[in-house]
Design a protein around this motif. Structure first.
Motif, mmCIF file in Angstrom:
data_model
loop_
_atom_site.group_PDB
_atom_site.id
_atom_site.type_symbol
_atom_site.label_atom_id
_atom_site.label_comp_id
_atom_site.label_asym_id
_atom_site.label_seq_id
_atom_site.Cartn_x
_atom_site.Cartn_y
_atom_site.Cartn_z
ATOM 1 N N PRO A 1 2.340 9.191 -8.211
ATOM 2 C CA PRO A 1 1.742 10.528 -8.264
ATOM 3 C C PRO A 1 0.248 10.545 -8.617
ATOM 4 C CG PRO A 1 3.327 10.222 -10.055
ATOM 5 C CD PRO A 1 3.433 9.029 -9.163
ATOM 6 N N LYS A 2 -0.253 9.510 -9.221
ATOM 7 C CA LYS A 2 -1.674 9.490 -9.602
ATOM 8 C C LYS A 2 -2.549 8.740 -8.594
ATOM 9 C CE LYS A 2 -0.992 10.258 -14.470
ATOM 10 N NZ LYS A 2 -1.401 9.928 -15.822
ATOM 11 N N VAL A 3 -1.967 8.304 -7.465
ATOM 12 C CA VAL A 3 -2.728 7.578 -6.449
ATOM 13 C C VAL A 3 -2.837 8.433 -5.187
ATOM 14 C CG1 VAL A 3 -2.772 5.539 -4.962
ATOM 15 C CG2 VAL A 3 -2.052 5.322 -7.341
ATOM 16 N N ALA A 4 -4.092 8.701 -4.763
ATOM 17 C CA ALA A 4 -4.320 9.454 -3.533
ATOM 18 C C ALA A 4 -4.323 8.526 -2.329
ATOM 19 C CB ALA A 4 -5.641 10.214 -3.616
ATOM 20 N N GLN A 5 -4.927 7.345 -2.499
ATOM 21 C CA GLN A 5 -5.036 6.400 -1.390
ATOM 22 C C GLN A 5 -5.237 5.005 -1.961
ATOM 23 O OE1 GLN A 5 -8.318 7.270 1.194
ATOM 24 N NE2 GLN A 5 -7.581 5.943 2.812
ATOM 25 N N SER A 6 -4.743 4.008 -1.223
ATOM 26 C CA SER A 6 -4.927 2.629 -1.676
ATOM 27 C C SER A 6 -5.166 1.715 -0.482
ATOM 28 C CB SER A 6 -3.689 2.154 -2.447
ATOM 29 O OG SER A 6 -2.582 2.032 -1.577
ATOM 30 N N VAL A 7 -5.767 0.582 -0.788
ATOM 31 C CA VAL A 7 -5.919 -0.474 0.202
ATOM 32 C C VAL A 7 -5.743 -1.797 -0.543
ATOM 33 C CG1 VAL A 7 -8.444 -0.678 0.001
ATOM 34 C CG2 VAL A 7 -7.310 -1.362 2.105
ATOM 35 N N VAL B 1 -5.570 -8.062 -4.189
ATOM 36 C CA VAL B 1 -6.319 -7.096 -4.994
ATOM 37 C C VAL B 1 -6.101 -5.713 -4.380
ATOM 38 C CG1 VAL B 1 -8.606 -6.377 -5.797
ATOM 39 C CG2 VAL B 1 -8.063 -8.813 -5.601
ATOM 40 N N ALA B 2 -5.728 -4.757 -5.219
ATOM 41 C CA ALA B 2 -5.528 -3.390 -4.761
ATOM 42 C C ALA B 2 -6.696 -2.525 -5.231
ATOM 43 C CB ALA B 2 -4.224 -2.829 -5.323
ATOM 44 N N TYR B 3 -7.194 -1.720 -4.305
ATOM 45 C CA TYR B 3 -8.211 -0.723 -4.629
ATOM 46 C C TYR B 3 -7.557 0.634 -4.431
ATOM 47 C CZ TYR B 3 -11.443 -4.631 -4.136
ATOM 48 O OH TYR B 3 -12.080 -5.829 -4.280
ATOM 49 N N VAL B 4 -7.706 1.506 -5.430
ATOM 50 C CA VAL B 4 -7.049 2.813 -5.345
ATOM 51 C C VAL B 4 -8.054 3.942 -5.555
ATOM 52 C CG1 VAL B 4 -4.797 1.938 -6.089
ATOM 53 C CG2 VAL B 4 -6.379 2.840 -7.771
ATOM 54 N N VAL B 5 -7.769 5.065 -4.907
ATOM 55 C CA VAL B 5 -8.504 6.310 -5.134
ATOM 56 C C VAL B 5 -7.555 7.185 -5.929
ATOM 57 C CG1 VAL B 5 -9.552 8.322 -4.056
ATOM 58 C CG2 VAL B 5 -9.776 6.064 -2.966
ATOM 59 N N PRO B 6 -7.954 7.560 -7.127
ATOM 60 C CA PRO B 6 -7.035 8.373 -7.946
ATOM 61 C C PRO B 6 -6.904 9.794 -7.397
ATOM 62 C CG PRO B 6 -9.089 7.965 -9.124
ATOM 63 C CD PRO B 6 -9.170 7.213 -7.842
ATOM 64 N N ARG B 7 -5.722 10.351 -7.587
ATOM 65 C CA ARG B 7 -5.478 11.750 -7.223
ATOM 66 C C ARG B 7 -6.077 12.631 -8.313
ATOM 67 N NH1 ARG B 7 -2.149 13.154 -3.462
ATOM 68 N NH2 ARG B 7 -0.905 11.269 -3.624
ATOM 69 N N ARG B 8 -6.760 13.687 -7.902
ATOM 70 C CA ARG B 8 -7.407 14.585 -8.887
ATOM 71 C C ARG B 8 -6.512 15.756 -9.197
ATOM 72 N NH1 ARG B 8 -13.284 13.641 -9.150
ATOM 73 N NH2 ARG B 8 -13.640 11.895 -7.798
ATOM 74 N N GLU C 1 0.833 -1.202 0.000
ATOM 75 C CA GLU C 1 0.000 0.000 0.000
ATOM 76 C C GLU C 1 0.873 1.260 0.000
ATOM 77 O OE1 GLU C 1 -3.814 -1.902 2.408
ATOM 78 O OE2 GLU C 1 -2.364 -0.651 3.473
ATOM 79 N N ASN C 2 1.916 1.277 0.825
ATOM 80 C CA ASN C 2 2.824 2.434 0.863
ATOM 81 C C ASN C 2 3.463 2.676 -0.487
ATOM 82 O OD1 ASN C 2 2.323 2.973 3.534
ATOM 83 N ND2 ASN C 2 4.075 1.817 4.281
ATOM 84 N N CYS C 3 3.845 1.615 -1.150
ATOM 85 C CA CYS C 3 4.458 1.724 -2.476
ATOM 86 C C CYS C 3 3.454 2.304 -3.486
ATOM 87 C CB CYS C 3 4.924 0.340 -2.918
ATOM 88 S SG CYS C 3 6.290 0.357 -4.038
ATOM 89 N N LEU C 4 2.224 1.785 -3.456
ATOM 90 C CA LEU C 4 1.187 2.294 -4.361
ATOM 91 C C LEU C 4 0.901 3.768 -4.091
ATOM 92 C CD1 LEU C 4 -1.328 -0.703 -4.283
ATOM 93 C CD2 LEU C 4 0.067 0.022 -6.238
ATOM 94 N N ASN C 5 0.871 4.145 -2.821
ATOM 95 C CA ASN C 5 0.562 5.527 -2.444
ATOM 96 C C ASN C 5 1.635 6.517 -2.884
ATOM 97 O OD1 ASN C 5 -1.835 4.706 -1.304
ATOM 98 N ND2 ASN C 5 -1.003 4.589 0.766
ATOM 99 N N GLN C 6 2.818 6.044 -3.231
ATOM 100 C CA GLN C 6 3.884 6.928 -3.685
ATOM 101 C C GLN C 6 3.717 7.328 -5.148
ATOM 102 O OE1 GLN C 6 7.715 5.247 -2.729
ATOM 103 N NE2 GLN C 6 7.124 4.919 -0.599
#
Length: 142
Positions: free
Chosen positions: A115-121, A135-142, A108-113
């Motif tokens: 630039p287009k990912v705001a949050q992941s789980v 399975v990764a779920y991501v919230v895109p950065r706007r 998750e920390n890696c995914l959150n780094q």
């Protein structure tokens, strides 16, 4: 015993097992705590990972030898009245897939780094029995 009980057996010769609370105090039979392992069979640490070794291999408060260590397994267990250890789950977000232990938080920390990912789980899914996958779920950065 509970219907969904997962017994993990008894301690091997040359190994010590303690079920401890967050203050490294022994917990009574039936009370959940983290499994800590020690003894002559214990590894010395993680290869080339001194920080992780220091975190997981702690001084053994039950030994008179200053070099004795306990390994913090991260497994939540309890002793049953019959002396068996029962596995209750994990105290962290570590999972096992095809024999490999995986820290979900590290991915998750890696995914959150990115630039287009705001949050992941990250979650472990098993849609078909025996077919585990991450399975990764991501919230895109706007």
């Amino acid at each position: 015993e509970p219907q969904n009980s997962i017994p993990i057996g008894q301690v091997l010769p040359g190994t010590s097992a303690y079920v401890l609370d967050a203050n490294l105090q022994l917990v009574p039979v039936g009370v959940p705590g983290e499994l800590h392992l020690g003894g002559s069979r214990l590894a010395r640490g993680y290869l080339n990972q001194p920080a992780l070794t220091a975190e997981k291999f702690i001084a053994d408060p039950f030994s008179s030898k200053p070099s004795s260590r306990l390994y913090k397994t991260g497994d939540l267990v309890c002793y049953r009245a019959n002396g068996q250890l029962e596995f209750l789950g994990r105290i962290d977000k570590q999972v096992k897939v095809r024999g490999f232990r995986i820290e979900l938080g590290e991915i998750e920390n890696c995914l959150n780094q990115h630039p287009k990912v705001a949050q992941s789980v990250l979650v472990l899914r098993e849609d078909q029995a025996g077919q585990k996958r991450l399975v990764a779920y991501v919230v895109p950065r706007r």
